[in-house]
Design an enzyme around this catalytic site. Structure first.
Site, PDB file in Angstrom:
ATOM      1  N   HIS A 203       0.792  -1.234   0.000  1.00  0.00           N
ATOM      2  CA  HIS A 203       0.000   0.000   0.000  1.00  0.00           C
ATOM      3  C   HIS A 203       0.823   1.282   0.000  1.00  0.00           C
ATOM      4  CE1 HIS A 203       0.833  -0.147   4.334  1.00  0.00           C
ATOM      5  NE2 HIS A 203       0.743   1.159   4.252  1.00  0.00           N
TER       6      HIS A 203
HETATM    7  C1  UD1 Z   1      -2.041   5.530   5.429  1.00  0.00           C
HETATM    8  C2  UD1 Z   1      -0.728   6.073   5.980  1.00  0.00           C
HETATM    9  C3  UD1 Z   1       0.303   4.966   6.002  1.00  0.00           C
HETATM   10  C4  UD1 Z   1      -0.212   3.743   6.725  1.00  0.00           C
HETATM   11  C5  UD1 Z   1      -1.507   3.318   6.076  1.00  0.00           C
HETATM   12  C6  UD1 Z   1      -2.105   2.087   6.725  1.00  0.00           C
HETATM   13  C7  UD1 Z   1      -0.293   8.431   5.487  1.00  0.00           C
HETATM   14  C8  UD1 Z   1       0.506   9.362   4.680  1.00  0.00           C
HETATM   15  N1  UD1 Z   1      -0.203   7.152   5.144  1.00  0.00           N
HETATM   16  O1  UD1 Z   1      -1.824   5.207   4.060  1.00  0.00           O
HETATM   17  O2  UD1 Z   1       1.463   5.432   6.657  1.00  0.00           O
HETATM   18  O3  UD1 Z   1       0.739   2.704   6.660  1.00  0.00           O
HETATM   19  O4  UD1 Z   1      -2.436   4.386   6.151  1.00  0.00           O
HETATM   20  O5  UD1 Z   1      -3.168   1.598   5.994  1.00  0.00           O
HETATM   21  O6  UD1 Z   1      -0.974   8.850   6.395  1.00  0.00           O
HETATM   22  N2  UD1 Z   1      -9.075   4.810   1.125  1.00  0.00           N
HETATM   23  C9  UD1 Z   1     -10.297   4.183   0.997  1.00  0.00           C
HETATM   24  N3  UD1 Z   1     -10.909   3.762   2.130  1.00  0.00           N
HETATM   25  C10 UD1 Z   1     -10.375   3.957   3.361  1.00  0.00           C
HETATM   26  C11 UD1 Z   1      -9.140   4.590   3.459  1.00  0.00           C
HETATM   27  C12 UD1 Z   1      -8.490   5.007   2.333  1.00  0.00           C
HETATM   28  O7  UD1 Z   1     -10.820   3.999  -0.080  1.00  0.00           O
HETATM   29  O8  UD1 Z   1     -11.003   3.539   4.363  1.00  0.00           O
HETATM   30  C13 UD1 Z   1      -8.392   5.280  -0.095  1.00  0.00           C
HETATM   31  C14 UD1 Z   1      -8.413   6.799  -0.153  1.00  0.00           C
HETATM   32  O9  UD1 Z   1      -9.487   7.222  -0.879  1.00  0.00           O
HETATM   33  C15 UD1 Z   1      -7.113   7.167  -0.801  1.00  0.00           C
HETATM   34  C16 UD1 Z   1      -6.221   5.991  -0.524  1.00  0.00           C
HETATM   35  O10 UD1 Z   1      -7.020   4.936  -0.016  1.00  0.00           O
HETATM   36  O11 UD1 Z   1      -7.247   7.293  -2.178  1.00  0.00           O
HETATM   37  C17 UD1 Z   1      -5.097   6.338   0.410  1.00  0.00           C
HETATM   38  O12 UD1 Z   1      -5.567   6.624   1.693  1.00  0.00           O
HETATM   39  P1  UD1 Z   1      -4.674   7.457   2.753  1.00  0.00           P
HETATM   40  O13 UD1 Z   1      -5.366   7.437   4.031  1.00  0.00           O
HETATM   41  O14 UD1 Z   1      -4.279   8.753   2.181  1.00  0.00           O
HETATM   42  O15 UD1 Z   1      -3.314   6.668   2.883  1.00  0.00           O
HETATM   43  P2  UD1 Z   1      -3.039   5.136   3.034  1.00  0.00           P
HETATM   44  O16 UD1 Z   1      -2.512   4.632   1.763  1.00  0.00           O
HETATM   45  O17 UD1 Z   1      -4.162   4.393   3.642  1.00  0.00           O
END
Ligand code: UD1
Length: 357
Positions: A203
């Protein structure tokens, strides 16, 4: 005394589970969820599974580009801090929610404790590395999982009060394993036999946002011919589809599944032949279970796992990943315990001592 814990992303719920329990034995706790993770499988299921008290408030911030996401969180958290007037704000790990919690508290001159402080990958292209460095700079209490983390903080001449307390994720693991093994049906549900499958997670932005890297990783999974269970993070699901890579898994050895509960992941990790991951938490869990870990990054914060030979850094290099899937077979001694499972209690003791004076 009132402690306000800020969480928002999946690994933070796992860290909060034990600490919240310990905090509530001695202090009042208010839990603020930023809403960074909002899917049921990324958030609510962890609160249920780990019996974490419901958040007192959820800011519902959701997805956004880093700067904007942090800005929204800081402004929401400031309002809450002004209303709740906590004596201490606790932030966890290295996500955007971590930094936002610390920034909001720092602005209002509220004391900050950072759990899992001092971790460094020395790769400043990672948002997590920026979040860690900035959070440590403004924290008052720095709770470290390892001696390496302490050295990192010393080298940066970080000012706050630094404490080696052990790793809180290992606390949660130790407390949850027995029940997980009793309650999880994941091996039967996925028709798996112990040590006959591998588990993979991906991820990190460095892998998901780089099409060539993700393609290499996907191809190595498929070409390995090994049975691989791949619970896909929402970020990764989106990009796999947009790069057209999701099709590569059809009728292959790779079983693509939705993100799994903590209980199911623990059982899969313990019974896996090998773990392929770019997650920090899973590298530690692999080490704990003595399952060889192939890290899909070029560096790690959990250097002890590599030094002891239980973790190999394969990056997104297809030939290195394939080679490790085939031949990486460590059996060396483990020198790092990541604490004795009392990390939560250690942190609360430090807080009690610092605030009683
Ligand atoms: C975040 C953390 C990372 C951690 C990870 C654990 C940051 C910069 N990154 O990354 O350090 O290891 O969480 O999972 O804070 N999304 C969904 N549903 C959700 C959550 C996210 O669809 O419930 C999608 C969002 O729309 C987005 C993408 O996932 O496009 C990334 O989500 P984001 O929370 O920005 O970062 P993670 O990749 O989850």
């Amino acid at each position: 005394m009132k402690i306000l814990s800020v969480v928002g992303a999946r690994p933070q719920f796992i860290k909060l589970a034990v600490l919240s329990h310990e905090i509530r034995k001695h202090f009042n706790e208010f839990i603020a969820h930023t809403g960074q993770h909002y899917d049921y499988e990324m958030s609510k299921i962890f609160f249920k599974n780990l019996e974490i008290p419901e958040p007192d408030i959820n800011l519902g911030v959701g997805s956004a580009e880093r700067e904007e996401q942090i800005k929204k969180m800081v402004s929401g958290l400031e309002k809450i801090f002004l209303e709740e007037k906590p004596d201490l704000v606790v932030v966890f790990g290295d996500t955007n929610s971590t930094l936002a919690g610390a920034k909001a508290a720092s602005k209002l001159k509220i004391k900050i404790a950072h759990v899992e402080s001092g971790m460094r990958s020395f790769d400043k292209t990672m948002p997590e590395e920026l979040n860690r460095i900035e959070t440590d700079k403004i924290s008052d209490i720095l709770f470290c999982s390892t001696q390496t983390a302490i050295e990192n903080l010393k080298n940066e001449k970080i000012k706050g009060s630094i404490h080696l307390v052990g790793d809180i994720m290992i606390d949660t693991l130790k407390l949850s394993l027995e029940a997980a093994e009793k309650n999880s049906n994941i091996l039967q549900d996925l028709d798996l036999k112990p040590k006959e499958f591998m588990i993979a997670t991906v991820h990190r932005a460095g892998n998901t946002d780089d099409e060539a890297n993700l393609r290499n990783i996907v191809e190595s999974f498929v070409e390995s011919g090994e049975k691989i269970i791949f619970p896909v993070h929402p970020r990764t699901a989106k990009v796999l589809k947009s790069y057209g890579l999701d099709k590569k898994f059809k009728n292959t050895n790779v079983a693509v599944v939705r993100p799994l509960s903590y209980t199911d992941i623990l059982v899969l990790e313990k019974n896996a032949k090998k773990i392929l991951t770019d997650s920090g938490g899973m590298q530690k869990e692999a080490y704990f279970f003595k399952v060889p870990c192939i890290t899909l990054r070029d560096e790690t914060e959990w250097t002890e796992t590599v030094d002891d030979g239980w973790n190999i850094l394969a990056g997104a290099d297809k030939s290195k990943i394939l080679e490790a899937i085939k031949n990486f077979d460590p059996d060396g001694q483990q020198n790092e315990g990541y604490g004795s499972g009392n990390s939560g209690r250690n942190m609360v003791n430090v807080i009690k001592k610092l605030f009683s004076g």
